[in-house]
Scaffold this motif. Structure first.
Motif, PDB file in Angstrom:
ATOM      1  N   ALA A 114       1.065  -1.125  -0.082  1.00 55.62           N
ATOM      2  CA  ALA A 114       0.019  -0.015  -0.011  1.00 55.62           C
ATOM      3  C   ALA A 114       0.977   1.204   0.084  1.00 55.62           C
ATOM      4  O   ALA A 114       0.627   2.093  -0.819  1.00 55.62           O
ATOM      5  CB  ALA A 114      -0.707  -0.090   1.216  1.00 55.62           C
ATOM      6  N   GLU A 115       1.932   1.191   0.731  1.00 59.32           N
ATOM      7  CA  GLU A 115       2.739   2.383   0.861  1.00 59.32           C
ATOM      8  C   GLU A 115       3.654   2.551  -0.310  1.00 59.32           C
ATOM      9  O   GLU A 115       3.850   3.626  -0.904  1.00 59.32           O
ATOM     10  CB  GLU A 115       3.944   2.141   1.948  1.00 59.32           C
ATOM     11  N   ALA A 116       3.693   1.382  -1.261  1.00 61.49           N
ATOM     12  CA  ALA A 116       4.452   1.564  -2.354  1.00 61.49           C
ATOM     13  C   ALA A 116       3.532   2.276  -3.410  1.00 61.49           C
ATOM     14  O   ALA A 116       4.377   2.999  -4.333  1.00 61.49           O
ATOM     15  CB  ALA A 116       4.759  -0.006  -2.996  1.00 61.49           C
ATOM     16  N   ASP A 175       1.181   4.275  -2.633  1.00 63.06           N
ATOM     17  CA  ASP A 175       1.253   5.833  -2.419  1.00 63.06           C
ATOM     18  C   ASP A 175       2.738   6.496  -2.737  1.00 63.06           C
ATOM     19  O   ASP A 175       2.714   7.924  -3.105  1.00 63.06           O
ATOM     20  CB  ASP A 175       1.012   5.848  -0.762  1.00 63.06           C
ATOM     21  N   LEU A 176       3.756   5.902  -2.500  1.00 63.92           N
ATOM     22  CA  LEU A 176       4.974   6.119  -3.074  1.00 63.92           C
ATOM     23  C   LEU A 176       5.072   6.690  -4.639  1.00 63.92           C
ATOM     24  O   LEU A 176       5.448   7.756  -4.992  1.00 63.92           O
ATOM     25  CB  LEU A 176       6.104   5.278  -2.685  1.00 63.92           C
ATOM     26  N   LEU A 177       4.458   5.621  -5.485  1.00 65.49           N
ATOM     27  CA  LEU A 177       4.349   5.928  -6.666  1.00 65.49           C
ATOM     28  C   LEU A 177       3.324   7.260  -7.026  1.00 65.49           C
ATOM     29  O   LEU A 177       4.071   7.823  -7.985  1.00 65.49           O
ATOM     30  CB  LEU A 177       3.432   4.557  -7.318  1.00 65.49           C
ATOM     31  N   ALA A 178       2.518   7.364  -6.398  1.00 66.12           N
ATOM     32  CA  ALA A 178       1.555   8.442  -6.623  1.00 66.12           C
ATOM     33  C   ALA A 178       2.488   9.728  -6.265  1.00 66.12           C
ATOM     34  O   ALA A 178       2.429  10.769  -7.116  1.00 66.12           O
ATOM     35  CB  ALA A 178       0.238   8.506  -5.644  1.00 66.12           C
ATOM     36  N   GLY A 179       3.028   9.905  -5.348  1.00 65.50           N
ATOM     37  CA  GLY A 179       4.048  10.969  -4.930  1.00 65.50           C
ATOM     38  C   GLY A 179       5.081  11.202  -6.115  1.00 65.50           C
ATOM     39  O   GLY A 179       5.242  12.083  -6.530  1.00 65.50           O
ATOM     40  N   ALA A 216      10.371  14.013  -0.270  1.00 66.87           N
ATOM     41  CA  ALA A 216       9.171  14.741  -0.150  1.00 66.87           C
ATOM     42  C   ALA A 216       8.202  13.643   0.199  1.00 66.87           C
ATOM     43  O   ALA A 216       7.027  14.059   0.333  1.00 66.87           O
ATOM     44  CB  ALA A 216       8.965  15.546  -1.464  1.00 66.87           C
ATOM     45  N   CYS A 217       8.489  12.208  -0.149  1.00 64.44           N
ATOM     46  CA  CYS A 217       7.825  11.266   0.004  1.00 64.44           C
ATOM     47  C   CYS A 217       7.644  10.796   1.462  1.00 64.44           C
ATOM     48  O   CYS A 217       8.636   9.985   1.777  1.00 64.44           O
ATOM     49  CB  CYS A 217       7.890  10.372  -1.013  1.00 64.44           C
ATOM     50  N   PRO A 218       6.790  10.607   2.329  1.00 65.99           N
ATOM     51  CA  PRO A 218       6.685  10.257   3.805  1.00 65.99           C
ATOM     52  C   PRO A 218       6.915   8.617   3.644  1.00 65.99           C
ATOM     53  O   PRO A 218       7.255   8.120   4.722  1.00 65.99           O
ATOM     54  CB  PRO A 218       5.507  10.584   4.202  1.00 65.99           C
ATOM     55  N   GLN A 219       6.395   8.013   2.744  1.00 72.52           N
ATOM     56  CA  GLN A 219       6.484   6.477   2.533  1.00 72.52           C
ATOM     57  C   GLN A 219       7.948   5.943   2.667  1.00 72.52           C
ATOM     58  O   GLN A 219       8.133   4.848   3.023  1.00 72.52           O
ATOM     59  CB  GLN A 219       5.909   5.975   1.506  1.00 72.52           C
ATOM     60  N   VAL A 220       9.047   6.657   2.303  1.00 75.23           N
ATOM     61  CA  VAL A 220      10.219   6.287   2.254  1.00 75.23           C
ATOM     62  C   VAL A 220      10.780   5.836   3.695  1.00 75.23           C
ATOM     63  O   VAL A 220      11.064   6.835   4.360  1.00 75.23           O
ATOM     64  CB  VAL A 220      11.447   7.358   1.493  1.00 75.23           C
ATOM     65  N   ARG A 240      -6.428  -1.650  -6.391  1.00 73.36           N
ATOM     66  CA  ARG A 240      -6.519  -2.673  -5.751  1.00 73.36           C
ATOM     67  C   ARG A 240      -5.363  -3.448  -5.573  1.00 73.36           C
ATOM     68  O   ARG A 240      -5.160  -4.871  -5.212  1.00 73.36           O
ATOM     69  CB  ARG A 240      -7.590  -3.727  -6.245  1.00 73.36           C
ATOM     70  N   LEU A 241      -4.190  -3.061  -6.121  1.00 77.37           N
ATOM     71  CA  LEU A 241      -2.807  -3.711  -5.919  1.00 77.37           C
ATOM     72  C   LEU A 241      -2.704  -4.284  -4.763  1.00 77.37           C
ATOM     73  O   LEU A 241      -2.310  -5.383  -4.382  1.00 77.37           O
ATOM     74  CB  LEU A 241      -1.652  -2.767  -6.639  1.00 77.37           C
ATOM     75  N   ALA A 242      -2.620  -3.540  -3.621  1.00 77.79           N
ATOM     76  CA  ALA A 242      -2.184  -3.853  -2.288  1.00 77.79           C
ATOM     77  C   ALA A 242      -3.191  -4.960  -1.860  1.00 77.79           C
ATOM     78  O   ALA A 242      -2.628  -6.020  -1.205  1.00 77.79           O
ATOM     79  CB  ALA A 242      -2.126  -2.825  -1.333  1.00 77.79           C
ATOM     80  N   GLU A 243      -4.255  -4.944  -2.192  1.00 78.64           N
ATOM     81  CA  GLU A 243      -5.320  -5.956  -1.846  1.00 78.64           C
ATOM     82  C   GLU A 243      -4.924  -7.261  -2.509  1.00 78.64           C
ATOM     83  O   GLU A 243      -4.970  -8.142  -1.809  1.00 78.64           O
ATOM     84  CB  GLU A 243      -6.784  -5.526  -2.043  1.00 78.64           C
TER      85      GLU A 243
END
Ligand code: 2HG
Ligand code: ZN
Length: 458
Positions: A233-235, A237-241, A301-305, A348-351
């Motif tokens: 899920a964080e991956a 979100d990182l992509l979106a960022g 800038a990406c908090p998922q890192v 739905r990737l993370a799911e």
């Protein structure tokens, strides 16, 4: 005259392989999972020779399997197993290896179907341009096979899949007729685009002999980061960022701690960022100017890192890429895997990643699941080792799950023989019917790659 003699007079007897040992490497796929007997292996060097081979096989009503670099992963380029009676002729395209001059103004080149991806890329680079598709099997995969499977690879987010690179094609129909459109007209609205239709047709409609390919501007300055994140899920979100803050984003690939540990063991290196997170995203930025500062700023800038290692030199970049691209070989070193190649809507990737272990364990309790893939296209490579007798149950479980989630049962490897019976999970009956009609129009005798792509009619 026998078919073998006629084929010998078409291409030269030395290019008709009849001996069992000489045929063997063309009869088994790269993974060792698909294997069957051929009647002969034929290696034409020109379009005219391909036309003669197909005419002879048509006349004798002998099926033809088309093979490029034999790097396919779905059994589409080798004869079917358990064949009795009419074993097919395997037509190998690797001698169709001409590479034309690059037209820099049009950014195009014409390549023979048998040209290897690495040779095409080097040729484009020598002219100051680049080729938009890249993938791990670059040294062996051929242009024809890549178009025929609509191959994707690691730069789809930047330049699209193989179909998007096709500006024209030359191909031979099973009756020997040649269809050719290689002028590379930038604009042409005169009806059906046969080149694009052949992209993804998996050798079932015609044999590609040459392809007019688009080239892309060279972006040779590159930087690569291997980034640890908490999970898939964080991956996402990182992509979106990154899509927002990093215009030079050129690749975003996903892998997981267990898979990276496996590859590192296989390569004899220490896995980077060990213990930092469950998932890793390999991020590449590319441009005409050095993108490293932009990449570092984007990661900040990406908090998922959670942690990251950044490579700028070619050697260091290659080491990070090896951790991602080495998955296929590291897995194969442990046995013959069930290989699935699926995509779902990004949301739905993370799911899907969460649900795969349970689905696989229910089908094959002792199996070992390894997942990795192309994050930017929500395309997962699901490899399952030690499935034993339960391989088909694993396939059924994973593909049904993916279809129920609105996904595709083949994202970039094609359908081949491996997934033909599952095509109805991703395509409606009306779509399959119209595909059959197209197939019948191109190949009325049904001799080209029978059993590949379209499910058998029972
Ligand atoms: C890749 O992305 C290839 O590395 C191969 O498509 C995937 O081995 C596989 O399952
Ligand atoms: Zn892939």
């Amino acid at each position: 005259m026998t078919l073998e003699a006629a084929l010998g007079s078409a291409v030269g007897p030395e290019h008709v392989l009849l001996d069992r040992d000489l045929r063997a490497s063309y009869e088994t796929d790269w993974t060792g999972r698909f294997s069957g007997q051929s009647r002969a292996v034929v290696r034409p060097a020109t379009t005219a020779e391909v036309a003669r081979v197909l005419q002879e096989c048509s006349g004798a009503r002998v099926p033809v399997v088309v093979q490029g670099g034999n790097t396919g992963l779905v059994g589409g380029g080798v004869p079917p197993a358990g064949q009795t009676g009419d074993a097919p002729v395997v037509l190998v395209t690797t001698r169709l290896a001409d590479l034309g001059d690059v037209c820099v103004a049009a950014r195009q080149v014409t390549a023979g179907a048998g040209v290897r991806l690495a040779a095409l890329t080097a040729h484009a680079r020598a002219a100051g341009l680049d080729f938009g598709v890249d993938l791990a099997a670059r040294d062996s995969a051929t242009v024809g096979g890549m178009v025929a499977t609509n191959a994707g690879g690691i730069r789809v987010l930047r330049h699209g899949s193989m179909r998007e690179q096709v500006a024209g094609a030359e191909a031979v129909l099973m009756d020997g007729q040649i269809v050719s459109r290689l002028d590379g007209l930038a604009k042409d609205s005169t009806g059906y685009d046969i080149g694009h239709l052949l992209a993804g047709s998996e050798g079932t409609l015609a044999v590609l002999t040459r392809v007019r390919l688009r080239l892309v501007p060279s972006e040779r300055r590159r930087a690569v980061a291997f980034v640890a994140v908490a999970g898939s899920a964080e991956a996402v979100d990182l992509l979106a960022g990154l899509q927002t803050v990093l215009p030079s984003l050129a690749a975003a690939e996903l892998c997981f701690a267990a898979g990276v540990a496996l590859v590192a063991r296989h390569l004899g290196v220490r896995p980077p960022l060990e213990g930092a997170g469950e998932a890793y995203v390999l991020v590449e930025a590319a441009g005409q100017r050095d993108p490293v500062d932009e990449l570092l700023a984007a990661l900040q800038a990406c908090p998922q890192v959670l942690d990251a290692t950044v490579a700028t030199s070619a050697t260091d970049r290659a080491q990070l890429w090896a951790l991602r691209e080495g998955h296929t070989e590291a897995i194969s070193a442990l046995g013959v895997p069930v290989k699935l190649d699926v995509s779902v809507p990004m949301a739905r990737l993370a799911e899907l990643v969460d649900r795969l272990p349970e689905a696989v364990a229910a089908a094959a309790p002792a199996a070992l699941l390894v997942i990795f893939g192309h994050l930017a296209e929500a395309n997962l490579h699901v490899n399952v080792l030690q499935a034993g007798e339960d391989g088909e149950r694993v396939t059924a479980a994973v593909l049904s799950l993916v279809a129920n989630m609105g996904g595709s049962i083949s994202s970039e490897h094609g359908v081949g023989r491996a997934k033909a019976r599952w095509l109805g999970l991703s395509r409606s009956q009306a779509e399959i019917d119209v595909m059959r009609s197209v197939k019948a129009a191109f190949d009325p005798l049904g001799l080209l790659n029978p059993g590949v792509l379209l499910p058998a009619v029972l």
